[in-house]
Design a protein around this motif. Sequence first.
Motif, PDB file in Angstrom:
ATOM      1  N   PRO A 232       0.843  -1.207   0.000  1.00  0.00           N
ATOM      2  CA  PRO A 232       0.000   0.000   0.000  1.00  0.00           C
ATOM      3  C   PRO A 232       0.867   1.240   0.000  1.00  0.00           C
ATOM      4  O   PRO A 232       2.002   1.221   0.468  1.00  0.00           O
ATOM      5  N   ASP A 233       0.342   2.325  -0.540  1.00  0.00           N
ATOM      6  CA  ASP A 233       1.082   3.572  -0.529  1.00  0.00           C
ATOM      7  C   ASP A 233       1.378   3.956   0.918  1.00  0.00           C
ATOM      8  O   ASP A 233       0.472   4.142   1.725  1.00  0.00           O
ATOM      9  N   ILE A 234       2.668   4.086   1.242  1.00  0.00           N
ATOM     10  CA  ILE A 234       3.065   4.236   2.634  1.00  0.00           C
ATOM     11  C   ILE A 234       2.628   5.576   3.216  1.00  0.00           C
ATOM     12  O   ILE A 234       2.216   5.659   4.383  1.00  0.00           O
ATOM     13  N   ILE A 235       2.673   6.634   2.427  1.00  0.00           N
ATOM     14  CA  ILE A 235       2.242   7.935   2.948  1.00  0.00           C
ATOM     15  C   ILE A 235       0.743   7.939   3.178  1.00  0.00           C
ATOM     16  O   ILE A 235       0.257   8.437   4.199  1.00  0.00           O
ATOM     17  N   ASP A 236      -0.028   7.364   2.247  1.00  0.00           N
ATOM     18  CA  ASP A 236      -1.473   7.249   2.449  1.00  0.00           C
ATOM     19  C   ASP A 236      -1.775   6.461   3.718  1.00  0.00           C
ATOM     20  O   ASP A 236      -2.652   6.828   4.508  1.00  0.00           O
ATOM     21  N   LEU A 237      -1.044   5.368   3.912  1.00  0.00           N
ATOM     22  CA  LEU A 237      -1.266   4.513   5.077  1.00  0.00           C
ATOM     23  C   LEU A 237      -1.004   5.264   6.372  1.00  0.00           C
ATOM     24  O   LEU A 237      -1.839   5.256   7.294  1.00  0.00           O
ATOM     25  N   LEU A 238       0.140   5.925   6.464  1.00  0.00           N
ATOM     26  CA  LEU A 238       0.521   6.604   7.699  1.00  0.00           C
ATOM     27  C   LEU A 238      -0.289   7.871   7.939  1.00  0.00           C
ATOM     28  O   LEU A 238      -0.479   8.273   9.085  1.00  0.00           O
ATOM     29  N   ALA A 239      -0.780   8.486   6.863  1.00  0.00           N
ATOM     30  CA  ALA A 239      -1.590   9.693   7.012  1.00  0.00           C
ATOM     31  C   ALA A 239      -3.067   9.366   7.171  1.00  0.00           C
ATOM     32  O   ALA A 239      -3.879  10.269   7.397  1.00  0.00           O
ATOM     33  N   GLY A 240      -3.421   8.071   7.062  1.00  0.00           N
ATOM     34  CA  GLY A 240      -4.816   7.673   7.217  1.00  0.00           C
ATOM     35  C   GLY A 240      -5.699   8.108   6.058  1.00  0.00           C
ATOM     36  O   GLY A 240      -6.891   8.387   6.250  1.00  0.00           O
ATOM     37  N   ILE A 241      -5.124   8.157   4.865  1.00  0.00           N
ATOM     38  CA  ILE A 241      -5.869   8.595   3.690  1.00  0.00           C
ATOM     39  C   ILE A 241      -6.628   7.420   3.084  1.00  0.00           C
ATOM     40  O   ILE A 241      -6.040   6.366   2.817  1.00  0.00           O
ATOM     41  N   THR A 242      -7.909   7.594   2.873  1.00  0.00           N
ATOM     42  CA  THR A 242      -8.738   6.549   2.263  1.00  0.00           C
ATOM     43  C   THR A 242      -9.081   6.933   0.838  1.00  0.00           C
ATOM     44  O   THR A 242      -9.124   8.117   0.477  1.00  0.00           O
ATOM     45  N   ALA A 243      -9.328   5.922   0.018  1.00  0.00           N
ATOM     46  CA  ALA A 243      -9.651   6.149  -1.389  1.00  0.00           C
ATOM     47  C   ALA A 243     -10.896   7.021  -1.523  1.00  0.00           C
ATOM     48  O   ALA A 243     -11.899   6.787  -0.852  1.00  0.00           O
ATOM     49  N   GLY A 244     -10.799   8.017  -2.376  1.00  0.00           N
ATOM     50  CA  GLY A 244     -11.932   8.891  -2.624  1.00  0.00           C
ATOM     51  C   GLY A 244     -12.076  10.047  -1.660  1.00  0.00           C
ATOM     52  O   GLY A 244     -12.939  10.909  -1.848  1.00  0.00           O
ATOM     53  N   SER A 245     -11.233  10.093  -0.628  1.00  0.00           N
ATOM     54  CA  SER A 245     -11.316  11.173   0.353  1.00  0.00           C
ATOM     55  C   SER A 245     -10.760  12.460  -0.238  1.00  0.00           C
ATOM     56  O   SER A 245     -10.127  12.467  -1.305  1.00  0.00           O
ATOM     57  N   ALA A 246     -10.972  13.576   0.478  1.00  0.00           N
ATOM     58  CA  ALA A 246     -10.466  14.860   0.009  1.00  0.00           C
ATOM     59  C   ALA A 246      -8.946  14.844  -0.134  1.00  0.00           C
ATOM     60  O   ALA A 246      -8.397  15.349  -1.117  1.00  0.00           O
ATOM     61  N   LEU A 247      -8.254  14.226   0.830  1.00  0.00           N
ATOM     62  CA  LEU A 247      -6.799  14.171   0.752  1.00  0.00           C
ATOM     63  C   LEU A 247      -6.338  13.262  -0.375  1.00  0.00           C
ATOM     64  O   LEU A 247      -5.304  13.510  -1.012  1.00  0.00           O
ATOM     65  N   ASP A 248      -7.078  12.211  -0.636  1.00  0.00           N
ATOM     66  CA  ASP A 248      -6.758  11.323  -1.752  1.00  0.00           C
ATOM     67  C   ASP A 248      -6.838  12.106  -3.061  1.00  0.00           C
ATOM     68  O   ASP A 248      -5.976  11.978  -3.936  1.00  0.00           O
ATOM     69  N   ARG A 249      -7.858  12.948  -3.189  1.00  0.00           N
ATOM     70  CA  ARG A 249      -8.006  13.747  -4.408  1.00  0.00           C
ATOM     71  C   ARG A 249      -6.892  14.784  -4.530  1.00  0.00           C
ATOM     72  O   ARG A 249      -6.402  15.067  -5.630  1.00  0.00           O
TER      73      ARG A 249
ATOM     74  N   PRO B 296       5.160   9.493  17.058  1.00  0.00           N
ATOM     75  CA  PRO B 296       5.009   8.144  17.620  1.00  0.00           C
ATOM     76  C   PRO B 296       4.397   7.130  16.658  1.00  0.00           C
ATOM     77  O   PRO B 296       4.787   5.957  16.664  1.00  0.00           O
ATOM     78  N   ASP B 297       3.449   7.551  15.826  1.00  0.00           N
ATOM     79  CA  ASP B 297       2.829   6.603  14.901  1.00  0.00           C
ATOM     80  C   ASP B 297       3.832   6.109  13.860  1.00  0.00           C
ATOM     81  O   ASP B 297       3.850   4.920  13.508  1.00  0.00           O
ATOM     82  N   ILE B 298       4.651   7.025  13.375  1.00  0.00           N
ATOM     83  CA  ILE B 298       5.653   6.638  12.378  1.00  0.00           C
ATOM     84  C   ILE B 298       6.750   5.815  13.040  1.00  0.00           C
ATOM     85  O   ILE B 298       7.265   4.858  12.452  1.00  0.00           O
ATOM     86  N   PHE B 299       7.091   6.153  14.277  1.00  0.00           N
ATOM     87  CA  PHE B 299       8.040   5.322  15.031  1.00  0.00           C
ATOM     88  C   PHE B 299       7.513   3.896  15.147  1.00  0.00           C
ATOM     89  O   PHE B 299       8.250   2.924  14.901  1.00  0.00           O
ATOM     90  N   GLU B 300       6.257   3.755  15.522  1.00  0.00           N
ATOM     91  CA  GLU B 300       5.678   2.420  15.699  1.00  0.00           C
ATOM     92  C   GLU B 300       5.659   1.650  14.384  1.00  0.00           C
ATOM     93  O   GLU B 300       5.883   0.435  14.365  1.00  0.00           O
ATOM     94  N   PHE B 301       5.407   2.341  13.283  1.00  0.00           N
ATOM     95  CA  PHE B 301       5.397   1.662  11.991  1.00  0.00           C
ATOM     96  C   PHE B 301       6.768   1.074  11.679  1.00  0.00           C
ATOM     97  O   PHE B 301       6.889  -0.104  11.305  1.00  0.00           O
ATOM     98  N   TYR B 302       7.813   1.873  11.835  1.00  0.00           N
ATOM     99  CA  TYR B 302       9.144   1.391  11.472  1.00  0.00           C
ATOM    100  C   TYR B 302       9.735   0.430  12.501  1.00  0.00           C
ATOM    101  O   TYR B 302      10.605  -0.380  12.159  1.00  0.00           O
TER     102      TYR B 302
END
Length: 205
Positions: free
Chosen positions: A6-23, A70-76
């Motif tokens: 999955p796109d890592i920035i979308d994943l860590l930023a909580g971006i979902t398909a079709g959302s405003a940030l996705d657009r 902290p969220d990005i720390f936990e991911f890595y």
Amino acid sequence: MTTTSPDIIDLLAGITAGSALDRIRAQRPETREQAQKSYLALFQPADFGDVSAAERHAIASFVAGLHRQPDIFEFYSSPFEDSDTDRWLIEVIKAEIGAGRATGPYGNYPDGPLNGENEAGPLYQVSRSSREVLGRKLSAALEHAHLLVFHLRDASPQALQALLDAGWTTNGVVTLSQLVSFVAFQIRVITGLGLLSTATKRAAA
């Protein structure tokens, strides 16, 4: 190299398909694609070469912690949670993040017109107890990562030589610098997207 992650920035930023940030991100598809390719090249390469997967994730975790993410720390650091042999790394890295906390940028410019902007700051060194378990190579990497995050203006041939003396190869040093730069870039993008998300929600309220 896998292309199904999955796109890592979308994943860590909580971006979902079709959302405003996705657009918003879709407006710059090449930038989105290149950021993902950079992630895959650094963390899911076909050949890890001179820098192991564990070293890459340890360095990325440290950089995320220094940025207070902290969220990005936990991911890595998550691969260490599932490891029977490397789980101890999480607590050691957390301790070093605490020891390395600082506010930057600081440091000294070479002699010249920018000297008036010189600013003192801490010179981070891995603790003796952590160095004993991390080893020379990873300890040197954390110290160099701290330099790149907080006081890049102090970069010098001596700083690079310290990495070589600790066992880093020339290619490894390049990869280390790329890792630190990518995670810092990733954090800036995710932070910016978070601000956009907040602004979008407020505007819609």
